[in-house]
Design a protein around this motif. Structure first.
Motif, PDB file in Angstrom:
ATOM      1  N   MET A   1       0.838  -1.197   0.000  1.00 57.38           N
ATOM      2  CA  MET A   1       0.000   0.000   0.000  1.00 57.38           C
ATOM      3  C   MET A   1       0.876   1.251   0.000  1.00 57.38           C
ATOM      4  SD  MET A   1      -2.879  -1.517  -0.072  1.00 57.38           S
ATOM      5  CE  MET A   1      -4.024  -0.180   0.157  1.00 57.38           C
ATOM      6  N   ASP A   2       0.280   2.397  -0.353  1.00 55.28           N
ATOM      7  CA  ASP A   2       1.063   3.631  -0.419  1.00 55.28           C
ATOM      8  C   ASP A   2       1.528   4.121   0.943  1.00 55.28           C
ATOM      9  OD1 ASP A   2      -1.373   4.566   0.528  1.00 55.28           O
ATOM     10  OD2 ASP A   2      -1.473   6.253  -0.848  1.00 55.28           O
ATOM     11  N   ASP A   3       0.910   3.633   2.032  1.00 56.55           N
ATOM     12  CA  ASP A   3       1.347   4.014   3.383  1.00 56.55           C
ATOM     13  C   ASP A   3       2.430   3.086   3.928  1.00 56.55           C
ATOM     14  OD1 ASP A   3      -0.123   1.734   3.886  1.00 56.55           O
ATOM     15  OD2 ASP A   3      -1.481   2.667   5.330  1.00 56.55           O
ATOM     16  N   GLY A   4       2.875   2.106   3.099  1.00 52.46           N
ATOM     17  CA  GLY A   4       3.945   1.208   3.504  1.00 52.46           C
ATOM     18  C   GLY A   4       3.487  -0.139   4.033  1.00 52.46           C
ATOM     19  N   LYS A   5       2.188  -0.318   4.272  1.00 57.05           N
ATOM     20  CA  LYS A   5       1.678  -1.600   4.762  1.00 57.05           C
ATOM     21  C   LYS A   5       1.721  -2.637   3.649  1.00 57.05           C
ATOM     22  CE  LYS A   5      -1.680  -0.115   8.212  1.00 57.05           C
ATOM     23  NZ  LYS A   5      -3.107  -0.142   8.565  1.00 57.05           N
TER      24      LYS A   5
ATOM     25  N   LYS B   1       0.616   0.504  -4.310  1.00 54.54           N
ATOM     26  CA  LYS B   1       1.893   0.808  -4.970  1.00 54.54           C
ATOM     27  C   LYS B   1       2.302  -0.327  -5.889  1.00 54.54           C
ATOM     28  CE  LYS B   1       4.894   3.906  -2.469  1.00 54.54           C
ATOM     29  NZ  LYS B   1       6.038   3.991  -1.591  1.00 54.54           N
TER      30      LYS B   1
ATOM     31  N   TYR C   1      -4.696   3.371  -3.930  1.00 52.52           N
ATOM     32  CA  TYR C   1      -3.799   3.330  -2.782  1.00 52.52           C
ATOM     33  C   TYR C   1      -2.774   2.197  -2.861  1.00 52.52           C
ATOM     34  CZ  TYR C   1      -7.100   6.674  -1.013  1.00 52.52           C
ATOM     35  OH  TYR C   1      -7.894   7.774  -0.877  1.00 52.52           O
TER      36      TYR C   1
END
Length: 83
Positions: free
Chosen positions: A35-39, A71, A69
């Motif tokens: 995901m774009d938040d690093g998860k 990546k 969202y």
């Protein structure tokens, strides 16, 4: 005097080599979604649409993920147990 009518452009679907997405390549396979938040989410892709992924996580949770969202998506080496 009549205006000239331009020939219609071919729709994207009709163009040679056009591909809307690669979702069908990993349908029903276990994937890791970054995901774009690093998860990172490891789950089986069970369905997809133009904007959404429907996945079932390894512990059985059903999750809908908006593609905006995401990546990256990688196919995992994990086998899915069939009930």
């Amino acid at each position: 005097m009549q205006a000239q009518v331009r020939p219609e452009e071919k729709k994207k679907e009709e163009r040679r080599g056009y591909r809307d997405s690669f979702d069908d390549e990993y349908l029903n396979k276990v994937i890791t979604i970054m995901m774009d938040d690093g998860k990172a989410i490891t789950a089986q892709l069970v369905a997809f649409s133009k904007y959404w992924l429907k996945v079932v996580t390894m512990d059985g949770k059903l999750i809908y993920i908006n593609k905006a969202y995401v990546k990256t998506i990688e196919i995992s080496n994990i086998e899915v147990r069939q009930p």
